[in-house]
Design a protein around this motif. Sequence first.
Motif, PDB file in Angstrom:
ATOM      1  N   GLY A  23       0.815  -1.208   0.000  1.00  0.00           N
ATOM      2  CA  GLY A  23       0.000   0.000   0.000  1.00  0.00           C
ATOM      3  C   GLY A  23       0.845   1.253   0.000  1.00  0.00           C
ATOM      4  N   ARG A  24       0.218   2.383   0.317  1.00  0.00           N
ATOM      5  CA  ARG A  24       0.913   3.675   0.264  1.00  0.00           C
ATOM      6  C   ARG A  24       0.639   4.499   1.514  1.00  0.00           C
ATOM      7  NH1 ARG A  24      -3.847   5.440  -1.540  1.00  0.00           N
ATOM      8  NH2 ARG A  24      -4.817   4.537  -3.393  1.00  0.00           N
ATOM      9  N   ASP A  25       0.610   3.807   2.671  1.00  0.00           N
ATOM     10  CA  ASP A  25       0.373   4.498   3.937  1.00  0.00           C
ATOM     11  C   ASP A  25       1.628   4.488   4.795  1.00  0.00           C
ATOM     12  OD1 ASP A  25      -2.496   4.794   3.461  1.00  0.00           O
ATOM     13  OD2 ASP A  25      -2.576   2.627   3.756  1.00  0.00           O
ATOM     14  N   GLN A  26       1.926   5.619   5.394  1.00  0.00           N
ATOM     15  CA  GLN A  26       2.920   5.688   6.461  1.00  0.00           C
ATOM     16  C   GLN A  26       2.174   5.656   7.785  1.00  0.00           C
ATOM     17  OE1 GLN A  26       5.224   9.247   5.776  1.00  0.00           O
ATOM     18  NE2 GLN A  26       6.804   8.132   4.658  1.00  0.00           N
ATOM     19  N   VAL A  27       2.650   4.811   8.711  1.00  0.00           N
ATOM     20  CA  VAL A  27       1.981   4.659  10.002  1.00  0.00           C
ATOM     21  C   VAL A  27       2.985   4.944  11.108  1.00  0.00           C
ATOM     22  CG1 VAL A  27       0.741   3.094  11.533  1.00  0.00           C
ATOM     23  CG2 VAL A  27       0.402   2.943   9.055  1.00  0.00           C
ATOM     24  N   GLU A  28       2.571   5.740  12.087  1.00  0.00           N
ATOM     25  CA  GLU A  28       3.447   6.011  13.221  1.00  0.00           C
ATOM     26  C   GLU A  28       2.605   6.152  14.484  1.00  0.00           C
ATOM     27  OE1 GLU A  28       7.079   8.997  14.610  1.00  0.00           O
ATOM     28  OE2 GLU A  28       5.797   9.544  12.919  1.00  0.00           O
ATOM     29  N   PHE A  29       3.082   5.544  15.570  1.00  0.00           N
ATOM     30  CA  PHE A  29       2.445   5.690  16.874  1.00  0.00           C
ATOM     31  C   PHE A  29       3.045   6.912  17.570  1.00  0.00           C
ATOM     32  CE2 PHE A  29       2.393   0.803  16.769  1.00  0.00           C
ATOM     33  CZ  PHE A  29       1.232   0.793  16.014  1.00  0.00           C
ATOM     34  N   VAL A  30       2.187   7.862  17.970  1.00  0.00           N
ATOM     35  CA  VAL A  30       2.653   9.049  18.689  1.00  0.00           C
ATOM     36  C   VAL A  30       1.890   9.156  20.005  1.00  0.00           C
ATOM     37  CG1 VAL A  30       3.323  10.265  16.597  1.00  0.00           C
ATOM     38  CG2 VAL A  30       1.006  10.545  17.487  1.00  0.00           C
ATOM     39  N   VAL A  31       2.506   9.833  20.969  1.00  0.00           N
ATOM     40  CA  VAL A  31       1.894   9.954  22.294  1.00  0.00           C
ATOM     41  C   VAL A  31       2.047  11.382  22.812  1.00  0.00           C
ATOM     42  CG1 VAL A  31       2.346   7.545  22.861  1.00  0.00           C
ATOM     43  CG2 VAL A  31       4.018   9.276  23.501  1.00  0.00           C
ATOM     44  N   ALA A  32       1.171  11.735  23.701  1.00  0.00           N
ATOM     45  CA  ALA A  32       1.288  12.965  24.489  1.00  0.00           C
ATOM     46  C   ALA A  32       1.029  12.562  25.931  1.00  0.00           C
ATOM     47  CB  ALA A  32       0.293  14.020  24.024  1.00  0.00           C
ATOM     48  N   THR A  33       1.916  12.953  26.825  1.00  0.00           N
ATOM     49  CA  THR A  33       1.781  12.493  28.212  1.00  0.00           C
ATOM     50  C   THR A  33       0.739  13.278  28.989  1.00  0.00           C
ATOM     51  OG1 THR A  33       3.648  13.915  28.783  1.00  0.00           O
ATOM     52  CG2 THR A  33       4.117  11.617  28.289  1.00  0.00           C
ATOM     53  N   ASN A  34       0.389  14.492  28.501  1.00  0.00           N
ATOM     54  CA  ASN A  34      -0.615  15.304  29.180  1.00  0.00           C
ATOM     55  C   ASN A  34      -1.468  16.031  28.147  1.00  0.00           C
ATOM     56  OD1 ASN A  34       0.162  15.129  32.136  1.00  0.00           O
ATOM     57  ND2 ASN A  34       2.118  15.800  31.234  1.00  0.00           N
ATOM     58  N   PRO A  35      -2.737  16.291  28.479  1.00  0.00           N
ATOM     59  CA  PRO A  35      -3.596  17.000  27.530  1.00  0.00           C
ATOM     60  C   PRO A  35      -2.998  18.354  27.164  1.00  0.00           C
ATOM     61  CG  PRO A  35      -4.883  16.068  29.326  1.00  0.00           C
ATOM     62  CD  PRO A  35      -3.448  15.909  29.701  1.00  0.00           C
ATOM     63  N   GLY A  36      -3.043  18.687  25.884  1.00  0.00           N
ATOM     64  CA  GLY A  36      -2.506  19.954  25.419  1.00  0.00           C
ATOM     65  C   GLY A  36      -1.033  19.915  25.090  1.00  0.00           C
ATOM     66  N   ALA A  37      -0.329  18.894  25.554  1.00  0.00           N
ATOM     67  CA  ALA A  37       1.103  18.784  25.252  1.00  0.00           C
ATOM     68  C   ALA A  37       1.275  18.279  23.828  1.00  0.00           C
ATOM     69  CB  ALA A  37       1.766  17.826  26.241  1.00  0.00           C
ATOM     70  N   PRO A  38       2.339  18.712  23.190  1.00  0.00           N
ATOM     71  CA  PRO A  38       2.534  18.253  21.799  1.00  0.00           C
ATOM     72  C   PRO A  38       2.781  16.751  21.743  1.00  0.00           C
ATOM     73  CG  PRO A  38       4.499  19.385  22.608  1.00  0.00           C
ATOM     74  CD  PRO A  38       3.423  19.597  23.643  1.00  0.00           C
TER      75      PRO A  38
ATOM     76  N   PRO B 278       6.917  11.017  18.832  1.00  0.00           N
ATOM     77  CA  PRO B 278       7.251   9.593  18.852  1.00  0.00           C
ATOM     78  C   PRO B 278       7.375   9.056  20.273  1.00  0.00           C
ATOM     79  CG  PRO B 278       8.655  10.789  17.315  1.00  0.00           C
ATOM     80  CD  PRO B 278       7.907  11.813  18.101  1.00  0.00           C
ATOM     81  N   LEU B 279       7.045   7.788  20.425  1.00  0.00           N
ATOM     82  CA  LEU B 279       7.101   7.136  21.731  1.00  0.00           C
ATOM     83  C   LEU B 279       8.449   7.341  22.422  1.00  0.00           C
ATOM     84  CD1 LEU B 279       5.376   3.669  21.157  1.00  0.00           C
ATOM     85  CD2 LEU B 279       4.796   5.296  22.945  1.00  0.00           C
ATOM     86  N   ALA B 280       9.522   7.059  21.722  1.00  0.00           N
ATOM     87  CA  ALA B 280      10.837   7.046  22.344  1.00  0.00           C
ATOM     88  C   ALA B 280      11.301   8.430  22.767  1.00  0.00           C
ATOM     89  CB  ALA B 280      11.853   6.433  21.378  1.00  0.00           C
ATOM     90  N   LYS B 281      10.736   9.508  22.162  1.00  0.00           N
ATOM     91  CA  LYS B 281      11.209  10.856  22.451  1.00  0.00           C
ATOM     92  C   LYS B 281      10.347  11.586  23.466  1.00  0.00           C
ATOM     93  CE  LYS B 281      13.474  11.534  17.972  1.00  0.00           C
ATOM     94  NZ  LYS B 281      13.547  12.380  16.749  1.00  0.00           N
ATOM     95  N   ILE B 282       9.066  11.248  23.527  1.00  0.00           N
ATOM     96  CA  ILE B 282       8.144  12.007  24.368  1.00  0.00           C
ATOM     97  C   ILE B 282       8.053  11.437  25.779  1.00  0.00           C
ATOM     98  CG2 ILE B 282       5.737  12.687  24.674  1.00  0.00           C
ATOM     99  CD1 ILE B 282       7.237  14.263  22.515  1.00  0.00           C
ATOM    100  N   ALA B 283       7.986  10.120  25.902  1.00  0.00           N
ATOM    101  CA  ALA B 283       7.713   9.491  27.189  1.00  0.00           C
ATOM    102  C   ALA B 283       8.991   9.329  27.996  1.00  0.00           C
ATOM    103  CB  ALA B 283       7.046   8.134  26.982  1.00  0.00           C
TER     104      ALA B 283
END
Length: 548
Positions: A404-419, A422-427
Amino acid sequence: MLRTLDIRDMLIIDRLELGFQPGLNVLTGETGAGKSILLDSLGFVLGWRGRAELVRTGAEQGEVVAVFDLPSDHPAHAILEDAGLPGGDELILRRVNRQDGRKTAWVNDRRCSGEVLRQLSETLVELHGQHDDRGLLNPRGHRALLDSFAGTDAARESTRRAWGAMAKARKALSEAEAALTAARAEEDFLRHAVGELDALDPKPGEEAELDSRRRMMQGAEKVRESVGRAHAALGLDGAEGAMGDALRWLEGALAETEGHLEAPLAALERAMNELAEASDGVERCLEALEFNPHELEQVEERLFAIRGLARKHGVAPDALGDFAEDLRERLSALDAGEGNIAALQQGLRAAEAAYEGAADTLSLARRDAAGKLDAAVMAELAPLKMERAVFETRLAPGEAGPDGRDQVEFVVATNPGAPAGPLAKIASGGELSRFLLALKVCLTQDVGGLTLIFDEIDRGVGGATADAVGRRLAALAGQGQVLVVTHSPQVAALGAHHWRVEKQVVENQTLSRVVPLAPDERVDEIARMLSGDTITNEARAAAKALLD
């Protein structure tokens, strides 16, 4: 389910036999006691790539045997069948590592490759730790993880087939265009050569026949004179007449010789027959030697023309016909080239449309699954004391390919309103452990027959958060088998089965052993985890409270 693990002469383990149970199995012990060696040994027998030097010092070889129980619907059965290996409700993996580095593996007492072990391991064990190495932290693997959660096997297979058909159509068009360009460059040569060959129309074997005829005609006069003399000598004025006279004379005397002439007469009759056959053959030869005086010139002209064309095109004279046919085909392809190109272009457009449709269907399935995965992970985060965190599966257009032609990435924000990022950089370390645990739970909830192994997944958390992690692990273990290597007393207290990994020195040699703990021993081990080397009554009381 992993039932037993037998380790011999691996690193600082001389001999160790472990029997695991369904539910939550916890392994605790001081840092450096050898917990990682257990995972290294399990990874070795499963064919994983890991440490190079595993054999215990002084031993000739190290060996690991793992025994798994397989239900009848376990996916490992299909791998065993494809590899031609014996199956059954019990799977025994055995692998030996020799001192010189050579490795040998057996499955159910049958030799096999490390690749087969790795294929089996994917259906048997999931290993996960904070320093994830199985794809959860690597965005390149997120699409495959989403597909696994979504169950997009049919849609992906359809997309791959469409991609393959499109690639095939594109290649056919490219080759046809290149062939047409090359054919146009030699069009004048093709038309001239085909015209020459069609005009001459050489036949297989004709060159040899013409050469033979030419040589015969060149020596025909001399040969004909000799053959004519022979024919005269055999005729009525020669041998045939003399033998006829002899036959008549002997027949006239036959009655008076009392049978003495019967044999000579019979022989003479046979000779007359052979002589007649020889005379006929010589006569036919004379007829063949008769030719038109201009025929030699005609034969030589055609013979030289055939040989000249053969030299010109670099082929044998007998191959001129096939060569001409090849040139005709190339000329026909040139003449029909434009029509073929148009048809191939239309086929490519149809293949591209089919791929786009299949890729669109796959993208829709992924987007639908992404929302479900986000909701499932968020539901898992709440009991892990992260109810304010946000998990999102992001899809973006990517380069088209067989999947297919989709890029998939899991992203997180630890608190509401926070940018979000990526998992490894934010948490943080503790947050990362819980995100990965929640994600792992969601991605494996429909995968049956797996033994889940968590290597210090609780690192960086404590107190109520560690208790929440332990309770989620215990709930997950209720559906199968979970092995946890932990330094958290809260997690250890929730285990259904508890082992302590410890070092001991025997005859100046450090060895690691694993001890199954009875209830009283569990109290002391958890108290040690709470207070350190000195176990106080307060620590024991706290350990009992955790266990209760």
